[in-house]
Design a protein around this motif. Structure first.
Motif, PDB file in Angstrom:
ATOM      1  N   PRO A 122       0.809  -1.235   0.000  1.00  0.00           N
ATOM      2  CA  PRO A 122       0.000   0.000   0.000  1.00  0.00           C
ATOM      3  C   PRO A 122       0.832   1.270   0.000  1.00  0.00           C
ATOM      4  CG  PRO A 122      -0.147  -1.169   2.104  1.00  0.00           C
ATOM      5  CD  PRO A 122       0.551  -2.078   1.159  1.00  0.00           C
ATOM      6  N   GLU A 123       2.078   1.174   0.469  1.00  0.00           N
ATOM      7  CA  GLU A 123       2.925   2.374   0.473  1.00  0.00           C
ATOM      8  C   GLU A 123       3.846   2.415  -0.743  1.00  0.00           C
ATOM      9  OE1 GLU A 123       2.020   4.417   2.654  1.00  0.00           O
ATOM     10  OE2 GLU A 123       0.906   3.049   3.945  1.00  0.00           O
ATOM     11  N   ALA A 124       3.616   1.537  -1.694  1.00  0.00           N
ATOM     12  CA  ALA A 124       4.493   1.504  -2.880  1.00  0.00           C
ATOM     13  C   ALA A 124       3.648   1.262  -4.119  1.00  0.00           C
ATOM     14  CB  ALA A 124       5.554   0.425  -2.728  1.00  0.00           C
ATOM     15  N   LYS A 125       2.830   2.223  -4.441  1.00  0.00           N
ATOM     16  CA  LYS A 125       1.916   2.035  -5.573  1.00  0.00           C
ATOM     17  C   LYS A 125       2.613   2.213  -6.915  1.00  0.00           C
ATOM     18  CE  LYS A 125      -2.491   3.085  -3.359  1.00  0.00           C
ATOM     19  NZ  LYS A 125      -2.018   3.202  -1.967  1.00  0.00           N
ATOM     20  N   ARG A 126       3.601   3.091  -6.949  1.00  0.00           N
ATOM     21  CA  ARG A 126       4.299   3.282  -8.218  1.00  0.00           C
ATOM     22  C   ARG A 126       5.717   3.777  -7.979  1.00  0.00           C
ATOM     23  NH1 ARG A 126       1.723   8.245 -11.510  1.00  0.00           N
ATOM     24  NH2 ARG A 126       3.158   7.309 -13.016  1.00  0.00           N
ATOM     25  N   LEU A 127       6.594   3.474  -8.925  1.00  0.00           N
ATOM     26  CA  LEU A 127       7.994   3.873  -8.825  1.00  0.00           C
ATOM     27  C   LEU A 127       8.142   5.246  -9.483  1.00  0.00           C
ATOM     28  CD1 LEU A 127      10.725   2.977  -7.793  1.00  0.00           C
ATOM     29  CD2 LEU A 127      11.059   1.679  -9.889  1.00  0.00           C
ATOM     30  N   ALA A 128       7.817   6.264  -8.703  1.00  0.00           N
ATOM     31  CA  ALA A 128       7.869   7.636  -9.205  1.00  0.00           C
ATOM     32  C   ALA A 128       8.060   8.563  -8.023  1.00  0.00           C
ATOM     33  CB  ALA A 128       6.572   7.987  -9.936  1.00  0.00           C
ATOM     34  N   GLY A 129       8.804   9.634  -8.244  1.00  0.00           N
ATOM     35  CA  GLY A 129       9.023  10.607  -7.176  1.00  0.00           C
ATOM     36  C   GLY A 129      10.020  10.100  -6.139  1.00  0.00           C
ATOM     37  N   TYR A 231       7.146   0.701  10.438  1.00  0.00           N
ATOM     38  CA  TYR A 231       8.478   1.141   9.990  1.00  0.00           C
ATOM     39  C   TYR A 231       8.393   1.776   8.595  1.00  0.00           C
ATOM     40  CZ  TYR A 231      13.299   0.968   8.382  1.00  0.00           C
ATOM     41  OH  TYR A 231      14.519   1.298   7.854  1.00  0.00           O
ATOM     42  N   ILE A 232       7.693   1.106   7.693  1.00  0.00           N
ATOM     43  CA  ILE A 232       7.595   1.621   6.318  1.00  0.00           C
ATOM     44  C   ILE A 232       6.894   2.988   6.310  1.00  0.00           C
ATOM     45  CG2 ILE A 232       6.482   1.231   4.071  1.00  0.00           C
ATOM     46  CD1 ILE A 232       7.051  -1.785   4.508  1.00  0.00           C
ATOM     47  N   ARG A 233       5.822   3.095   7.074  1.00  0.00           N
ATOM     48  CA  ARG A 233       5.114   4.382   7.110  1.00  0.00           C
ATOM     49  C   ARG A 233       5.970   5.468   7.749  1.00  0.00           C
ATOM     50  NH1 ARG A 233      -0.706   1.848   8.904  1.00  0.00           N
ATOM     51  NH2 ARG A 233      -1.314   1.136   6.831  1.00  0.00           N
ATOM     52  N   SER A 234       6.756   5.079   8.749  1.00  0.00           N
ATOM     53  CA  SER A 234       7.563   6.110   9.413  1.00  0.00           C
ATOM     54  C   SER A 234       8.646   6.643   8.479  1.00  0.00           C
ATOM     55  CB  SER A 234       8.163   5.575  10.720  1.00  0.00           C
ATOM     56  OG  SER A 234       9.242   4.702  10.473  1.00  0.00           O
ATOM     57  N   ILE A 235       9.297   5.763   7.715  1.00  0.00           N
ATOM     58  CA  ILE A 235      10.347   6.292   6.823  1.00  0.00           C
ATOM     59  C   ILE A 235       9.720   7.073   5.666  1.00  0.00           C
ATOM     60  CG2 ILE A 235      12.102   4.594   7.462  1.00  0.00           C
ATOM     61  CD1 ILE A 235      11.545   3.102   4.850  1.00  0.00           C
ATOM     62  N   LYS A 236       8.531   6.660   5.249  1.00  0.00           N
ATOM     63  CA  LYS A 236       7.860   7.415   4.182  1.00  0.00           C
ATOM     64  C   LYS A 236       7.590   8.847   4.651  1.00  0.00           C
ATOM     65  CE  LYS A 236       3.842   7.241   1.128  1.00  0.00           C
ATOM     66  NZ  LYS A 236       2.411   6.924   1.172  1.00  0.00           N
ATOM     67  N   ALA A 237       7.134   8.969   5.891  1.00  0.00           N
ATOM     68  CA  ALA A 237       6.842  10.315   6.415  1.00  0.00           C
ATOM     69  C   ALA A 237       8.131  11.097   6.651  1.00  0.00           C
ATOM     70  CB  ALA A 237       6.040  10.198   7.707  1.00  0.00           C
ATOM     71  N   GLN A 238       9.104  10.444   7.289  1.00  0.00           N
ATOM     72  CA  GLN A 238      10.377  11.132   7.593  1.00  0.00           C
ATOM     73  C   GLN A 238      11.050  11.676   6.341  1.00  0.00           C
ATOM     74  OE1 GLN A 238      13.065   8.362   9.422  1.00  0.00           O
ATOM     75  NE2 GLN A 238      11.718   8.069  11.181  1.00  0.00           N
ATOM     76  N   LYS A 239      10.982  10.894   5.271  1.00  0.00           N
ATOM     77  CA  LYS A 239      11.699  11.266   4.051  1.00  0.00           C
ATOM     78  C   LYS A 239      10.814  12.047   3.078  1.00  0.00           C
ATOM     79  CE  LYS A 239      15.123   8.639   5.521  1.00  0.00           C
ATOM     80  NZ  LYS A 239      16.308   9.258   6.152  1.00  0.00           N
ATOM     81  N   SER A 240       9.626  12.414   3.511  1.00  0.00           N
ATOM     82  CA  SER A 240       8.685  13.121   2.631  1.00  0.00           C
ATOM     83  C   SER A 240       8.584  12.425   1.278  1.00  0.00           C
ATOM     84  CB  SER A 240       9.137  14.579   2.428  1.00  0.00           C
ATOM     85  OG  SER A 240       9.235  15.230   3.670  1.00  0.00           O
ATOM     86  N   ALA A 241       8.378  11.109   1.339  1.00  0.00           N
ATOM     87  CA  ALA A 241       8.396  10.298   0.122  1.00  0.00           C
ATOM     88  C   ALA A 241       6.988   9.995  -0.364  1.00  0.00           C
ATOM     89  CB  ALA A 241       9.144   8.992   0.388  1.00  0.00           C
ATOM     90  N   GLN A 242       6.896   9.668  -1.666  1.00  0.00           N
ATOM     91  CA  GLN A 242       5.603   9.266  -2.238  1.00  0.00           C
ATOM     92  C   GLN A 242       5.388   7.759  -2.122  1.00  0.00           C
ATOM     93  OE1 GLN A 242       7.423  11.775  -4.481  1.00  0.00           O
ATOM     94  NE2 GLN A 242       6.355  13.038  -2.998  1.00  0.00           N
ATOM     95  N   ALA A 243       6.479   7.027  -1.903  1.00  0.00           N
ATOM     96  CA  ALA A 243       6.382   5.570  -1.792  1.00  0.00           C
ATOM     97  C   ALA A 243       7.453   5.093  -0.811  1.00  0.00           C
ATOM     98  CB  ALA A 243       6.583   4.904  -3.150  1.00  0.00           C
ATOM     99  N   ALA A 244       7.259   3.895  -0.259  1.00  0.00           N
ATOM    100  CA  ALA A 244       8.253   3.346   0.673  1.00  0.00           C
ATOM    101  C   ALA A 244       8.146   1.837   0.734  1.00  0.00           C
ATOM    102  CB  ALA A 244       8.056   3.940   2.067  1.00  0.00           C
ATOM    103  N   TYR A 245       9.273   1.194   0.942  1.00  0.00           N
ATOM    104  CA  TYR A 245       9.311  -0.251   1.213  1.00  0.00           C
ATOM    105  C   TYR A 245      10.581  -0.524   2.000  1.00  0.00           C
ATOM    106  CZ  TYR A 245      12.636  -0.823  -2.753  1.00  0.00           C
ATOM    107  OH  TYR A 245      13.702  -0.747  -3.610  1.00  0.00           O
ATOM    108  N   CYS A 246      10.731  -1.767   2.465  1.00  0.00           N
ATOM    109  CA  CYS A 246      11.958  -2.074   3.200  1.00  0.00           C
ATOM    110  C   CYS A 246      12.452  -3.456   2.841  1.00  0.00           C
ATOM    111  CB  CYS A 246      11.757  -1.909   4.706  1.00  0.00           C
ATOM    112  SG  CYS A 246      10.802  -3.193   5.507  1.00  0.00           S
TER     113      CYS A 246
END
Ligand code: ZN
Length: 352
Positions: A122-129, A231-246
């Motif tokens: 759910p936190e990695a819908k597309r490889l963009a941004g 963890y995935i949601r926290s790094i997504k927020a910390q890094k102001s990212a559009q997607a995240a995985y680990c």
């Protein structure tokens, strides 16, 4: 060229703007902390100078990885990597990349409902941004310890693999932003056979759960899927990212040496017969699954239908049915990409 990825990569210089230091503009492929940004377009000029004394551990490891990739010994090893161009489904020379014809493991702890289709990411819908990548390097007791040299190798292999995926993005808009954790744990390896009757999906958990949940605890997270999600949601927020995985890297015994469980990857350092020199391409391939790209080699059981990834396109390069199936990272151990995988990955497609 860094490693064996055909791109002009460079360390982007920091420029002063509004009283603070910022990286010069230009496509950024990798970002470590606030000071180390590796991007496209060096033109062969010397690397930008940085005050290395002031770098954080994450920034240092990103810079070390880049220097390693630029070094002659590293490039020579890539030029003669074992099993280059071998199909991922080869059953002769090396183990198949996926057991059980499963690119994505059902019943993984992130799945909402184990009986449903494999959990998406759910936190990695597309490889963009901006794409946050959490590397959890698991170091256990004795021979399960991850050495400093192995940790450096992992960071460099991930960088090499993701330089390829980032460099293929038509809009050059993909930036990988890293969170690197070394989880020191002391749980023993699981080497005994699983109980008779253990379901296929549970075999992965049987080997993974003890060390994974200990590693999650070591980085301050709850066990199982909730800790991984958090963890995935926290790094997504910390890094102001559009997607995240680990991804977890380990020496612990696994049911299989590399696999994707919906939102996260599990990778064995030795990479079974493929060896650590191929961690980069296997990481790139597995990252493809995170974003919804299907396998394209015949042994995976692929077919040319379906609606895969962000753009919901069929698997037209599946070698079982495509008239002219071409080389692709989703098909074999190569830096190549078919015409469909960019859509499956969810790249920003210019002109579409
Ligand atoms: Zn695969």
């Amino acid at each position: 060229m860094a490693g064996d990825v055909a791109l002009d990569e460079t360390l982007l210089p920091l420029v002063s703007a509004h009283g603070s230091l910022m990286a010069a503009s230009g496509p950024v492929l990798h970002e470590y902390g606030s000071s180390v940004r590796i991007g496209i377009g060096g033109g062969g000029r010397p690397l930008a100078a940085l005050n290395e004394e002031a770098l954080s551990d994450a920034e240092k490891s990103g810079l070390q990885a880049f220097r390693l990739r630029l070094s002659e010994p590293y490039r020579a090893r890539k030029a003669s990597r074992p099993y280059a161009d071998v199909p991922w489904g080869s059953s002769t020379a090396v183990p198949q990349l996926h057991r059980d014809r499963q690119a994505v493991i059902r019943g993984a702890p992130v799945a909402q409902d184990p009986s449903a289709a494999p959990a998406g990411a759910p936190e990695a819908k597309r490889l963009a941004g901006r794409v946050a990548v959490g590397l959890v390097i698991v170091s256990g007791p004795g021979s399960l310890a991850m050495t400093d040299a192995q940790t450096r190798k992992i960071v460099a292999e991930v960088q090499n693999g993701l330089s390829y995926l980032g460099g293929q993005a038509p809009a050059r808009d993909v930036t990988f932003v890293y969170d690197i954790q070394v989880a020191q744990i002391d749980v023993p390896d699981t080497q005994s056979a699983p109980p008779a009757g253990t379901k296929l999906d549970d075999l992965y958990e049987y080997y993974e759960r003890p060390w994974r949940d200990a590693a999650l605890a070591a980085i301050g997270q709850a066990p199982g899927g909730s800790g991984i999600r958090s963890y995935i949601r926290s790094i997504k927020a910390q890094k102001s990212a559009q997607a995240a995985y680990c991804a977890f890297f380990t020496h612990y015994t696994l049911h299989h040496f590399a696999y994707c469980s919906g939102s996260y990857l599990t990778m064995q350092y030795s990479n079974d017969g493929w060896g650590p020199e191929n961690l980069d391409r296997i990481f790139a391939h597995e990252t493809g699954h995170i974003f919804g790209a299907p396998d394209e080699y015949a042994e995976s059981g692929c077919d040319c239908g379906g609606a895969w990834g962000f753009h919901r396109r069929p698997n037209l390069n599946c070698e079982s049915c495509a008239d002219n199936s071409v080389d692709c990272i989703m098909k074999r151990n190569t830096w190549a990409m078919c015409d469909e995988t960019p859509y499956h990955l969810g790249y920003t497609m210019t002109g579409v």
